[in-house]
Structure formats: structure tokens, C-alpha cells
Design a protein around this motif. Structure first.
Motif, mmCIF file in Angstrom:
data_model
loop_
_atom_site.group_PDB
_atom_site.id
_atom_site.type_symbol
_atom_site.label_atom_id
_atom_site.label_comp_id
_atom_site.label_asym_id
_atom_site.label_seq_id
_atom_site.Cartn_x
_atom_site.Cartn_y
_atom_site.Cartn_z
ATOM 1 N N SER A 73 5.939 -1.688 -6.143
ATOM 2 C CA SER A 73 6.206 -0.333 -6.635
ATOM 3 C C SER A 73 6.699 0.556 -5.506
ATOM 4 C CB SER A 73 4.936 0.268 -7.253
ATOM 5 O OG SER A 73 4.526 -0.442 -8.397
ATOM 6 N N ALA A 74 7.220 1.715 -5.878
ATOM 7 C CA ALA A 74 7.623 2.704 -4.884
ATOM 8 C C ALA A 74 6.406 3.157 -4.087
ATOM 9 C CB ALA A 74 8.285 3.898 -5.571
ATOM 10 N N LEU A 81 -1.767 3.949 -7.347
ATOM 11 C CA LEU A 81 -2.389 2.792 -7.984
ATOM 12 C C LEU A 81 -3.434 2.159 -7.074
ATOM 13 C CD1 LEU A 81 0.762 1.120 -9.590
ATOM 14 C CD2 LEU A 81 -1.040 2.409 -10.756
ATOM 15 N N ARG A 82 -3.134 2.101 -5.784
ATOM 16 C CA ARG A 82 -4.081 1.521 -4.830
ATOM 17 C C ARG A 82 -5.358 2.346 -4.767
ATOM 18 N NH1 ARG A 82 -0.926 1.662 -0.714
ATOM 19 N NH2 ARG A 82 0.297 -0.127 -1.401
ATOM 20 N N ALA A 83 -5.211 3.658 -4.819
ATOM 21 C CA ALA A 83 -6.393 4.531 -4.810
ATOM 22 C C ALA A 83 -7.225 4.325 -6.075
ATOM 23 C CB ALA A 83 -5.958 5.987 -4.691
ATOM 24 N N ALA A 147 -1.383 -9.015 0.984
ATOM 25 C CA ALA A 147 -0.671 -10.219 1.405
ATOM 26 C C ALA A 147 0.761 -10.220 0.888
ATOM 27 C CB ALA A 147 -1.414 -11.456 0.918
ATOM 28 N N VAL A 148 0.954 -9.822 -0.370
ATOM 29 C CA VAL A 148 2.304 -9.781 -0.944
ATOM 30 C C VAL A 148 3.152 -8.738 -0.233
ATOM 31 C CG1 VAL A 148 3.634 -9.277 -3.027
ATOM 32 C CG2 VAL A 148 1.544 -10.629 -3.190
ATOM 33 N N ARG A 149 2.572 -7.583 0.018
ATOM 34 C CA ARG A 149 3.319 -6.512 0.689
ATOM 35 C C ARG A 149 3.708 -6.932 2.104
ATOM 36 N NH1 ARG A 149 0.611 -2.305 2.894
ATOM 37 N NH2 ARG A 149 -1.142 -2.809 1.518
ATOM 38 N N ALA A 150 2.828 -7.679 2.776
ATOM 39 C CA ALA A 150 3.094 -8.087 4.159
ATOM 40 C C ALA A 150 4.233 -9.100 4.246
ATOM 41 C CB ALA A 150 1.833 -8.676 4.786
ATOM 42 N N THR A 151 4.444 -9.884 3.189
ATOM 43 C CA THR A 151 5.522 -10.884 3.220
ATOM 44 C C THR A 151 6.899 -10.260 3.082
ATOM 45 O OG1 THR A 151 5.395 -11.261 0.823
ATOM 46 C CG2 THR A 151 3.996 -12.627 2.238
#
Length: 259
Positions: A73-74, A81-83, A147-151
Motif C-alpha cells: 500500500s501507499a 493499517l499497521r497502527a 519481511a515483504v516490505r524489506a524485499t
């Protein structure tokens, strides 16, 4: 690091380790096997493992898509969403139990609709699974999303440029790259599920064989009912060993860690 800070550092470490050492010291090793194999203990253990596994499966089904959605997501949307996902982590477990009770109870929003078709969730084994899912889902989502964001998206964009479809990219690129984070999230999720107490006690109750998980059996024993205190100490040790095993497994799946 200033040497003077070593004193509060070791005191903080002692604050974490000494109480656990005191627990281990109270274990009756001669009767340990008997304590953890009593009918009450086996019932609580089996219920915890069964409901914890089911809650973890539910978390995977809903948590993996949610984590992927957040990661792609943006930035502003992802932060919101993370919060929202993090809220159950910082809430007292009892508050989660109250929230579930007001949603699925007889007078709750969904509880009234379910009652009309003869379905009751509160104070059943299903309530245990829901409570465990509520408190454990953030662990899986945050671990996998990170993990997904880091890739990044470079490999996904390359695969797309070569003609791969969305599902093929997901199964052949995204998931393999983020697999360590997914495994860590699943393991942490399961550990949190079997250790859940507050929300389960309020939403599901403490009925032996139905909703009495290991944490509830331990609490009941130290209040003079249910299993003996020897069994409670043995079950506490079992949960401690499970937590250590979880940490070792998560560490083993982190790439680049020193072993």
C-alpha cells in the motif's frame, strides 16, 4: 558504553531471569512426568495445542493477505493499517475479551444475529479460538509484512516484465523471498495463541475440557481449584520451554544471524 551503566543493565537482566529461575527451582522433577500427564493437565494441554493450531491456521488464511496488502500500500495507508493491526498488541488482554464479548455475546452485534439461527459462540471452544486469533494475528501480520516490505519490488517488477502473472509472482517470487518472515510470524503466532489468558478467560470462560487451556489451568490451580499446584508448576515449565523453543526457531530462520 559507560561502565556505570553496567549496574542497571545487569539488574534489568536479573529482573528477567531470576523469577524464571525461581520457577524452575520449584519444579518437582521426580513427579514432573506424572504432573504433566494427569487427566486435567492433558486435557488443558490438548485443548491449548488444538485451539492454538487452529487459531494459527486462521491467522495464516487472513493474516498473509492482510500483510501483503499493507506492504504494497501507499506509505500513508500502510501506516494507518499497521497502527490498526498493532492495537491488540498494546491493549490489555481483558479489553480484547470485553470487545469480543460485546461483539459475539447474546446482546452483541453479531451475537444477536447468530442466536437467531441457533449459534452461540461465547463460553465455547470456538470462543477460545477466536480469542487466540484476536491476540495472535498481529504477530503474524507484522512479522510477514516487514519481511515483504524489506524485499522490495524489484524482483516482482522484473518477473512481471518477463510476462509472469500476479499469482505466479506471488508463489515464485514474493513468498519465497519473504519465507523467513512468514515462518517467524507463524511460530510467534502459535506461541502467543497457546499462552493467551485474559481474553480467553473473559470471553470463553474456564470450563475444564471445553475452554480451560494451560494458562487457565495454571491460574485455577493457584486459586485452590482444578489441577494441583505441582501440575501448575509443571505446565508453567512446559510453557517456558515452548517459549524458548520458539525463540530459537525464529532465530534459526533469520538470515545472517550468528549461530
Amino acid at each position: 558504553m559507560p561502565q556505570v551503566l553496567m549496574v542497571p543493565a545487569f539488574l534489568g537482566l536479573a529482573l528477567l531471569i531470576v523469577p524464571l529461575s525461581a520457577l524452575v527451582a520449584r519444579v518437582e522433577w521426580k513427579t514432573l512426568w506424572h504432573d504433566v500427564t494427569t487427566p486435567e493437565a492433558l486435557s488443558a494441554l490438548g485443548l491449548s495445542l488444538g485451539t492454538g493450531a487452529l487459531a494459527t491456521l486462521i491467522c495464516v488464511v487472513f493474516g498473509v493477505p492482510l500483510a501483503l496488502f499493507i506492504a504494497r500500500s501507499a506509505p500513508r495507508t500502510a501506516a494507518i493499517l499497521r497502527a490498526a493491526v498493532t492495537v491488540p498488541l498494546v491493549l490489555p488482554p481483558m479489553v480484547g475479551g470485553v470487545a469480543l464479548l460485546f461483539l459475539f455475546g447474546r446482546n452483541g452485534w453479531l451475537g444477536q444475529l447468530l442466536a437467531e439461527v441457533g449459534i452461540s459462540i461465547t463460553f465455547t471452544t470456538s470462543a477460545v479460538v477466536l480469542a487466540q486469533t484476536f491476540v495472535a494475528l498481529p504477530f503474524l501480520v507484522l512479522a510477514f509484512e516487514g519481511a515483504v516490505r524489506a524485499t522490495g519490488t524489484d524482483f516482482e517488477q522484473t518477473a512481471a516484465a518477463l510476462g509472469a502473472g500476479r499469482w505466479r509472482i506471488l508463489w515464485r517470487v514474493t513468498l519465497p523471498l519473504a519465507a523467513p518472515g512468514l515462518v517467524a510470524g507463524v511460530v510467534l503466532c502459535f506461541a502467543r495463541a497457546i499462552g493467551e489468558f485474559g481474553a480467553t478467560a473473559l470471553f470463553a470462560g474456564n470450563a475444564p475440557g471445553v475452554t480451560q487451556t494451560m494458562p487457565l489451568a495454571i491460574y485455577t490451580a493457584f486459586n485452590g481449584a482444578g489441577v494441583t499446584q505441582g501440575t501448575a508448576v509443571a505446565l508453567s515449565l512446559l510453557l517456558l520451554v515452548t517459549a524458548i523453543a520458539v525463540l530459537l526457531l525464529v532465530r534459526a530462520w533469520r538470515p545472517g544471524t550468528v549461530r
